[in-house]
Design a protein around this motif. Structure first.
Motif, short mmCIF file in Angstrom:
data_model
loop_
_atom_site.label_atom_id
_atom_site.label_comp_id
_atom_site.label_asym_id
_atom_site.label_seq_id
_atom_site.Cartn_x
_atom_site.Cartn_y
_atom_site.Cartn_z
N GLY A 88 0.83 -1.19 0.00
CA GLY A 88 0.00 0.00 0.00
C GLY A 88 0.86 1.24 0.00
O GLY A 88 2.08 1.16 0.20
N PRO A 89 0.26 2.42 -0.21
CA PRO A 89 1.04 3.66 -0.25
C PRO A 89 1.62 4.07 1.09
O PRO A 89 2.57 4.84 1.15
CB PRO A 89 0.03 4.69 -0.77
N ARG A 90 1.04 3.59 2.18
CA ARG A 90 1.53 3.94 3.51
C ARG A 90 2.42 2.81 4.03
O ARG A 90 1.96 1.67 4.16
CB ARG A 90 0.37 4.18 4.46
N ARG A 100 -9.98 4.97 16.05
CA ARG A 100 -11.20 4.63 15.34
C ARG A 100 -11.08 4.80 13.82
O ARG A 100 -10.25 4.16 13.20
CB ARG A 100 -12.36 5.45 15.92
N TRP A 101 -11.94 5.68 13.23
CA TRP A 101 -11.99 5.77 11.77
C TRP A 101 -10.68 6.29 11.18
O TRP A 101 -10.30 5.90 10.07
CB TRP A 101 -13.15 6.64 11.33
N ARG A 102 -10.02 7.17 11.93
CA ARG A 102 -8.73 7.67 11.44
C ARG A 102 -7.72 6.54 11.37
O ARG A 102 -6.99 6.40 10.39
CB ARG A 102 -8.23 8.79 12.35
N ARG A 103 -7.70 5.73 12.41
CA ARG A 103 -6.79 4.58 12.44
C ARG A 103 -7.17 3.58 11.35
O ARG A 103 -6.29 2.99 10.70
CB ARG A 103 -6.84 3.92 13.81
N ALA A 104 -8.47 3.38 11.15
CA ALA A 104 -8.92 2.47 10.10
C ALA A 104 -8.49 2.96 8.73
O ALA A 104 -8.09 2.17 7.86
CB ALA A 104 -10.44 2.32 10.16
N GLY A 105 -8.56 4.27 8.51
CA GLY A 105 -8.12 4.83 7.24
C GLY A 105 -6.65 4.62 7.00
O GLY A 105 -6.23 4.27 5.89
N ALA A 107 -4.85 2.23 8.32
CA ALA A 107 -4.65 0.79 8.12
C ALA A 107 -4.98 0.39 6.68
O ALA A 107 -4.27 -0.42 6.07
CB ALA A 107 -5.51 0.00 9.10
N LEU A 108 -6.05 0.97 6.14
CA LEU A 108 -6.43 0.66 4.76
C LEU A 108 -5.34 1.11 3.80
O LEU A 108 -5.05 0.42 2.81
CB LEU A 108 -7.75 1.34 4.41
N GLN A 109 -4.72 2.24 4.07
CA GLN A 109 -3.66 2.74 3.20
C GLN A 109 -2.47 1.79 3.15
O GLN A 109 -1.78 1.71 2.14
CB GLN A 109 -3.21 4.12 3.67
N THR A 110 -2.22 1.07 4.24
CA THR A 110 -1.09 0.13 4.24
C THR A 110 -1.36 -1.09 3.36
O THR A 110 -0.42 -1.78 2.96
CB THR A 110 -0.78 -0.36 5.67
N LEU A 111 -2.64 -1.36 3.05
CA LEU A 111 -3.01 -2.56 2.29
C LEU A 111 -3.69 -2.23 0.97
O LEU A 111 -4.14 -3.14 0.28
CB LEU A 111 -3.96 -3.43 3.12
N LEU A 112 -3.77 -0.95 0.60
CA LEU A 112 -4.60 -0.54 -0.51
C LEU A 112 -4.24 -1.22 -1.82
O LEU A 112 -5.10 -1.73 -2.55
CB LEU A 112 -4.53 0.98 -0.68
N LYS A 172 7.18 -4.93 9.39
CA LYS A 172 6.97 -4.85 10.84
C LYS A 172 6.07 -3.69 11.24
O LYS A 172 5.42 -3.73 12.28
CB LYS A 172 8.32 -4.73 11.54
N TYR A 173 6.03 -2.64 10.42
CA TYR A 173 5.19 -1.50 10.76
C TYR A 173 3.71 -1.86 10.83
O TYR A 173 2.91 -1.19 11.48
CB TYR A 173 5.40 -0.36 9.74
N LEU A 174 3.33 -2.97 10.16
CA LEU A 174 1.92 -3.37 10.16
C LEU A 174 1.41 -3.73 11.55
O LEU A 174 0.23 -3.57 11.85
CB LEU A 174 1.73 -4.57 9.21
#
Length: 265
Positions: A88-90, A100-105, A107-112, A172-174
């Protein structure tokens, strides 16, 4: 009885062995990663061809080939993700104050990119099996995709066993996006729904008068779904599940600091 026992044993073996192979390859020196992905890409192309060729093959052998090809397609994205080529880009840890939603966002960027790859591969599986009478490969990929998404959400929301020691150094950052707690509210729903579906599949496989092809294809689906449910339980029960693949982790000793493991996300 062999029409049930053989597909069950084949599925369990491939599940265990392929995870160990990915573990081993991901623990090798980083200069090998390009060769590994190249080999996986060749297998991906052959697997898609195999799915197309067997889309109307209603023989037992057709079910085996289609099932195996779907697993090879799935294996490509596992390797591409774990080697760090398609993530992902992150690629940084979660900010300490994210909730919450910020953290979810984040997390999604790490797997996009990984999620997009899954969609593309899913479309490729559908396209190569379109209008075919052999749904084994399509069902196999669908089970893997749905149960992996469920596992990802459960790890994000919180489970006892995060298996962060399995992550390669470059991912590891995941682990900063994981949550450790005994269980989350989604977990019982995930297990209950998937168990109900597994029961339906097994009932269909064991029904009177079922054809050999259908019995084989449904046994593949039932066994794979049952293993995915087992992996969900591994997330919350105090069981040393990583010991199942200790042989695959042997390559880590050859490359200090570069070890990796199967993605339990």
């Amino acid at each position: 009885m062999s029409q049930y026992l053989l597909p069950m044993l084949y599925t369990v073996f491939v599940w265990w062995f392929s995870t160990g192979v990915i573990l081993y390859l991901n623990g090798l020196p980083r200069w090998t990663f390009g060769w590994t992905l190249g080999g996986a890409t060749v297998l991906l192309a052959l697997a898609l061809i195999g799915l197309h060729v067997t889309r109307n093959d209603m023989r037992v052998s057709g079910a085996y080939v289609s099932f195996t090809c779907a697993l090879l397609v799935w294996g490509w994205q596992e390797i591409a993700f774990l080697l760090g080529f398609v993530t992902g880009p992150r690629r940084t840890p979660c900010p300490p104050g994210a909730r919450r939603w910020r953290r979810a966002g984040y997390a999604l960027q790490t797997l996009l990119h990984h999620e997009f790859a899954l969609i593309v591969l899913g479309v490729a599986v559908v396209a190569t099996t379109w209008n075919g009478s052999n749904p084994t490969g399509l069902f196999t990929f669908a089970i893997l995709w749905v149960m992996r998404q469920s596992a990802k959400l459960n790890v994000f929301l919180g489970v006892r066993n995060l298996n962060e020691g399995f992550l390669p150094v470059h991912l590891k950052y995941l682990q900063t996006y994981f949550t450790r707690k005994p269980m989350n509210s989604l977990f019982p729903v995930s297990v209950a729904v998937s168990t109900w579906l597994a029961v339906l599949v097994w009932q269909a496989a064991l029904a009177d008068g079922v054809r050999s092809f259908d019995a084989t294809a449904l046994t593949f689906a039932g066994t794979l779904l049952s293993l995915a449910i087992l992996e969900h339980w591994f997330l919350v029960l105090p069981l040393p599940s990583e010991a199942l693949w200790s042989w695959g982790r042997s390559s880590r000793a050859l490359t200090p600091g570069e070890g990796a493991g199967p993605d339990r996300l």
